[in-house]
Design an enzyme around this catalytic site. Structure first.
Site, PDB file in Angstrom:
ATOM      1  CE  LYS A  86      19.727  22.756  82.278  1.00 37.20           C
ATOM      2  NZ  LYS A  86      19.275  21.748  81.323  1.00 37.20           N
ATOM      3  CD  GLN A 137      21.201  20.545  78.483  1.00 40.69           C
ATOM      4  OE1 GLN A 137      20.824  20.365  79.646  1.00 40.69           O
ATOM      5  NE2 GLN A 137      20.777  21.567  77.760  1.00 40.69           N
ATOM      6  CG  ASP A 197      14.795  18.231  81.478  1.00 40.04           C
ATOM      7  OD1 ASP A 197      14.813  19.442  81.782  1.00 40.04           O
ATOM      8  OD2 ASP A 197      15.797  17.609  81.093  1.00 40.04           O
TER       9      ASP A 197
HETATM   10  N1  GUN Z   1      18.067  21.600  75.768  1.00 39.09           N
HETATM   11  C1  GUN Z   1      17.495  22.822  75.637  1.00 39.09           C
HETATM   12  N2  GUN Z   1      16.638  23.038  76.667  1.00 39.09           N
HETATM   13  C2  GUN Z   1      16.678  21.944  77.440  1.00 39.09           C
HETATM   14  C3  GUN Z   1      15.997  21.574  78.642  1.00 39.09           C
HETATM   15  O1  GUN Z   1      15.176  22.301  79.210  1.00 39.09           O
HETATM   16  N3  GUN Z   1      16.320  20.351  79.150  1.00 39.09           N
HETATM   17  C4  GUN Z   1      17.202  19.517  78.548  1.00 39.09           C
HETATM   18  N4  GUN Z   1      17.431  18.329  79.106  1.00 39.09           N
HETATM   19  N5  GUN Z   1      17.838  19.824  77.424  1.00 39.09           N
HETATM   20  C5  GUN Z   1      17.570  21.035  76.887  1.00 39.09           C
END
Ligand code: GUN
Length: 278
Positions: free
Chosen positions: A50, A94, A117
């Site tokens: 990311k 995350q 998100d």
């Molecule tokens: N952990 C697994 N997938 C995601 C996601 O799409 N966003 C976040 N913040 N954590 C994750």
């Protein structure tokens, strides 16, 4: 029938180019804060991707690597600081967070208009009400991958395996918005195959390696594999790809399917968050 491969990597390039163009036309750089607590190896990889992609696109990406032992209170304070930072338009915390932290409390503390998100109750509630604000990127990725096949979603039987807040539930709501007849199966569903055999669109998002077998899939179905499972034979999806591709009409590979599209649409969500700041 041998399935056509849905190339998520290629498709994601177009979205990333669009996002990049829009950023260049803006007079302000978007700001993204990514909070990573501890050293979960999978999370480190996702956060690294990311960060790399957002920087390539001209997004100001601030990464906060916090100690595994950080207290819940301290983490909430850190999120609150980011909520107040004017140059930060999107915040990603995350997941998963360490056991001693209530992840719902932390996720829900992100300001809804910075919640790129789409996990906060406001954004989820808006999605339920067909009033989409910031929608979880993985769910958006599934829809875009289906649409890329040129198949109309309206009236199709869509079956999702998995009821998570990140994928299953939001993709269910998006499919309903597209006028599919949507069904969610989960770990307590009796006879999952009975449902999946009837699916024109099948989305596997349950985190069980190769759960979806050839005899569970309708001939010609669109199969979207959200799974990323680390096994002795390497990374595999929730779909038994090699065999299922003999019956499906279209199928996403792992890797190279949902993953790159999720990152591209997360970055697109940051542009949408910026609009909400105006
Ligand atoms: N952990 C697994 N997938 C995601 C996601 O799409 N966003 C976040 N913040 N954590 C994750």
């Amino acid at each position: 029938m041998v399935a056509k491969i849905i190339d998520g990597k290629e498709l994601s390039k177009k979205i990333l180019e669009d996002v990049k163009k829009k950023i260049q036309q803006n007079n302000q750089k978007p700001g993204l804060a990514i909070v990573l607590v501890g050293n979960n190896p999978a999370s480190e990889i996702y956060v690294g991707l990311k960060e790399k992609k957002s920087k390539e696109l001209g997004i100001n990406c601030e990464r906060y690597d916090l100690d595994e032992l950080i207290s819940e209170e301290e983490l909430l304070n850190r999120v609150d600081e980011l909520n107040q930072k004017k140059d930060i338009h999107g915040i990603v915390v995350q997941l998963p967070l360490p056991q001693h932290i209530n992840d719902e409390l932390v996720v829900n503390s992100v300001l809804p208009h910075k919640d790129v998100d789409g996990f906060t109750p406001v954004n989820q509630g808006n999605l339920v009400n067909d009033n989409n604000m910031l929608v979880p990127a993985t769910a958006r990725a599934c829809i875009e991958l289906i649409k890329s096949t040129g198949t109309e979603i309206k009236g199709k039987n869509a079956v999702i395996i998995g009821r998570s807040k990140i994928v299953g539930k939001p993709v269910f709501l998006l499919l309903l918005q597209e006028n599919a007849t949507a069904t969610i199966c989960h770990s307590k569903t009796k006879n999952i195959a009975k449902h999946t055999k009837n699916a024109d669109i099948l989305i596997a998002a349950c985190g069980v390696p190769k759960l979806v077998k050839k005899d569970m899939v309708k001939e010609g179905a669109i199969v979207i594999d959200v799974g990323i499972n680390r096994t002795d034979e390497g990374i595999v999806g929730d779909v038994d790809y090699e065999n299922v591709k003999e019956v499906a009409g279209h199928i996403t590979p792992v890797p190279g399917g949902v993953g790159p599209m999720t990152i591209a649409l997360l970055l697109d969500n940051i542009l949408q968050a910026m609009e909400l700041h105006k």
